[in-house]
Design an enzyme around this catalytic site. Structure first.
Site, PDB file in Angstrom:
ATOM      1  N   GLU A 103      42.814  13.087 -31.883  1.00  0.00           N
ATOM      2  CA  GLU A 103      42.634  14.539 -32.009  1.00  0.00           C
ATOM      3  C   GLU A 103      42.609  15.117 -33.670  1.00  0.00           C
ATOM      4  O   GLU A 103      44.165  15.118 -33.823  1.00  0.00           O
ATOM      5  CB  GLU A 103      43.335  15.185 -31.055  1.00  0.00           C
ATOM      6  CG  GLU A 103      43.007  16.708 -31.012  1.00  0.00           C
ATOM      7  CD  GLU A 103      44.272  17.656 -30.847  1.00  0.00           C
ATOM      8  OE1 GLU A 103      44.168  18.831 -30.255  1.00  0.00           O
ATOM      9  OE2 GLU A 103      45.456  17.114 -31.094  1.00  0.00           O
ATOM     10  N   ASP A 120      47.193  12.473 -29.911  1.00  0.00           N
ATOM     11  CA  ASP A 120      47.321  13.937 -29.881  1.00  0.00           C
ATOM     12  C   ASP A 120      47.793  14.260 -31.371  1.00  0.00           C
ATOM     13  O   ASP A 120      48.758  13.601 -32.042  1.00  0.00           O
ATOM     14  CB  ASP A 120      48.473  14.285 -29.111  1.00  0.00           C
ATOM     15  CG  ASP A 120      48.784  15.750 -28.761  1.00  0.00           C
ATOM     16  OD1 ASP A 120      47.762  16.567 -28.426  1.00  0.00           O
ATOM     17  OD2 ASP A 120      49.703  16.174 -29.031  1.00  0.00           O
TER      18      ASP A 120
HETATM   19  C1  NOJ Z   1      46.985  19.320 -28.805  1.00  0.00           C
HETATM   20  C2  NOJ Z   1      46.566  19.322 -27.437  1.00  0.00           C
HETATM   21  O1  NOJ Z   1      45.318  19.296 -27.134  1.00  0.00           O
HETATM   22  C3  NOJ Z   1      46.934  20.485 -26.858  1.00  0.00           C
HETATM   23  O2  NOJ Z   1      46.746  21.020 -25.371  1.00  0.00           O
HETATM   24  C4  NOJ Z   1      48.541  20.701 -26.878  1.00  0.00           C
HETATM   25  O3  NOJ Z   1      49.133  22.025 -26.625  1.00  0.00           O
HETATM   26  C5  NOJ Z   1      49.112  20.184 -28.536  1.00  0.00           C
HETATM   27  N1  NOJ Z   1      48.469  19.140 -29.105  1.00  0.00           N
HETATM   28  C6  NOJ Z   1      50.612  20.094 -28.417  1.00  0.00           C
HETATM   29  O4  NOJ Z   1      50.745  18.630 -28.017  1.00  0.00           O
END
Ligand code: NOJ
Length: 571
Positions: free
Chosen positions: A272, A230
């Site tokens: 991500e 993440d």
């Molecule tokens: C990215 C995630 O995809 C999202 O859903 C989340 O709110 C944020 N990171 C914080 O972890």
């Protein structure tokens, strides 16, 4: 000269598979070892997938009940949204204990049984790794805020004064006020890239880096096959944190990969990171020694522009700009995920066009840059839905499906922010969509309109050969018969029409040509036949095309798509 000899010696000392996995960039490793290059990944949230005990919330045992469904669909790996203990203010992306299972979903025993059952079916498991920040209820943060001398104080990022740029660089603009908030117990400001209940961990601190590796090691030991990492660009922010152009420490990713790979040689880290294409090489590592995979956010937003406008050019440019990645790395393609469709990298004019076609009401838009809807209601017609999904399974990279997209689920705009696309899975036309036997599901099931569970559900679609579910199952099967896509090389070829995207793949003497017509109107494609004589239609016996005068000419219906193998149906 010494290096190869040293490597060979290390190979003898350590296990062969480990050496193979550590070797990067060679043809052999791509072919034989890298399972993730050609895997179909299915993203789900346990809490909204299937409830086994009637408490209104999905759980691990419920997920086990649905593994055969996922296997039949053709899923190779499940990506589980966060399931560790969490107050759930950001749907689990606010973790309060990295080493536990949230009781809402079961206990360690239920988790282990799920892992066993998934592995038994040959399904791998990737979990979200949310280590940029913790929940503010995490004992580390609680200790840090209460005690200046706590060892955890320096695990977070503090400032005595409110930094000048405190309200710049928010990830959730419009909802989040700033990236620094005052903590009345600590009497200092703390840094949070996301919501104020998600304080960022301080990766300048070696102890935090070590702890993050401990988390990775722990879950690998529980059988996990990969991590969806993440918020990558924010984890690697070092130096003066919170500034507009922070320094990024890519070595952190390399160290993470090395550590994870020593623990499990075929582990995958899927990042991500919504970054410019020219940045991606730093994330993959120039020698494929960074993270293994990344979501292709850049192509995704240009694909949505192409779907909305019929104008293919920016999408073609995006495909070309994201082409040059190390051989052992891979893109993950997606249509929808659990967040908004982030259109932040489009021009204002392009974004407006996507809004106009797919999210015209402001209630459908989010964070000044995105759309919080599911694909089916956004596109509104089956033909374009098939076109988009055919692209998902045939673009360079590995496809990631969001749960429910395979049946064309809708969204609930009455829910806040991104919860609109996180409603319970629709299994049947029974009460609460067969998701739970409780009177009330913890999050409402869609029960009104064209996308209500009475109209859109797995049970009904399983019995209808023409359903989207059966269409998706067929195209996944087809994808698996085409290893060229995940493993081969590719080029965009002249199609003879501005609306037709033609892509050609080559792998081990096999070759594919795949066409997509982005126009709602029929189009003619004319492709150079080069030395080929016949295109074999992989979806229809009647669609083969023979070369004439060095060309293949064919007609495509509005939003049509065709997958051909060149010269041989099967080799
Ligand atoms: C990215 C995630 O995809 C999202 O859903 C989340 O709110 C944020 N990171 C914080 O972890």
């Amino acid at each position: 000269m010494l290096k190869p000899a040293l490597n060979a010696l290390l190979c003898l000392i350590f296990t062969i598979p480990l050496c193979q996995a550590q070797k990067t960039g060679s043809e052999d490793i791509v072919k034989d070892n890298l399972w993730f290059k050609n895997s179909v990944i299915y993203n789900l949230e346990i809490g909204v997938f299937k409830d086994s005990d009637g408490d209104g919330r999905g759980d691990f045992d419920g997920l086990v009940q649905k593994l055969d469904y996922l296997k039949t669909l053709g899923v190779d790996a499940i990506w589980l949204a966060p399931f560790q203990p969490s107050p759930g203010e950001d749907d689990g992306y606010d973790i309060a204990d990295y080493y536990g299972i949230d009781r809402k979903f079961g206990n360690g025993g239920n988790f282990t049984e799920f892992m066993f059952q998934a592995k038994k079916r040959g399904i791998r498991v990737i979990m979200d790794l949310v280590i940029n920040h913790t929940s503010d209820t995490h004992p580390w943060f609680q200790s840090a805020r209460k005690d200046k001398n706590s060892k955890y104080r320096s695990w977070y990022i503090w400032s005595k004064e409110l930094p000048k740029d405190w309200n710049k660089g928010m990830v959730f603009p419009g909802v989040q006020k700033g990236i620094w908030s005052f903590d009345s117990t600590a009497k200092e400001y703390y840094y949070h890239r996301f919501y104020d209940f998600q304080p960022d961990l301080n990766y300048n601190n070696p102890d935090v880096r070590q702890e993050s590796q401990r988390v990775i090691g722990y879950w690998i030991n529980q059988g996990i096959d990969g991590f969806r990492l993440d918020a990558v660009p924010f984890i690697i922010e070092v130096g003066k944190i919170g500034s507009e152009n922070p320094e990024l420490d890519f070595k952190l990713l390399k160290d993470m990969r090395t550590f994870a790979q020593w623990r499990k040689s075929d582990i995958v880290i899927l990042g991500e990171a919504n970054v410019e294409p020219k940045q991606s090489k730093f994330y993959f590592g120039e020698n494929a020694d960074g993270i293994h995979m990344m979501f292709n956010f850049f192509s995704n937003q240009h694909l949505f522009y192409a779907l909305a406008s019929g104008d293919l050019k920016p999408f073609v440019t995006a495909i070309k700009e994201t082409q040059d990645i190390p051989k052992a790395s891979q893109w993950a393609n997606f249509l929808r995920n659990h967040d908004e469709i982030d259109l932040g990298r489009l021009t204002d004019k392009q974004r407006e066009q996507v809004y106009k076609r797919m999210g015209p009401d402001t209630s459908m838009q989010l964070y000044d840059r995105g759309i919080r809807r599911r694909l089916a209601p956004m596109l509104g017609n089956r033909k374009q839905l098939e076109l988009a999904n055919s692209l998902l399974f045939s673009l360079p990279g590995a496809p990631v499906i969001r749960y429910g997209e395979e049946i064309g689920m809708g969204d609930d705009l009455s829910l806040k922010e991104r919860l609109s696309v996180r409603t319970p899975m629709q299994w049947t036309n029974e009460k609460n969509a067969g998701f739970t036997t409780a009177d009330t599901a913890f999050r409402p099931v869609i029960n009104k309109g064209d996308y209500s569970y009475e109209k859109v559900n797995v049970a009904q679609q399983s019995r209808d050969p023409q359903s989207l579910l059966n269409w998706t199952t067929r195209i996944i099967k087809l994808r698996k018969e085409c290893p060229e896509i995940g493993l081969g090389t590719y080029s965009l070829v002249e199609s003879g029409s501005e609306s037709i995207l033609a892509i050609r793949y080559e792998y081990e003497g096999k070759s594919l040509v795949i066409l997509h017509n982005f126009s709602s109107q029929p189009q003619k494609a004319v492709l150079s036949a080069d030395k080929s004589s016949r295109l074999y239609d992989l979806m229809s016996e009647k669609g083969d095309v023979t070369a004439a005068n060095g060309k293949f000419s064919l007609s495509m219906e509005g939003y049509g798509y065709k997958w051909f193998r060149v010269d041989h149906v099967i080799r």
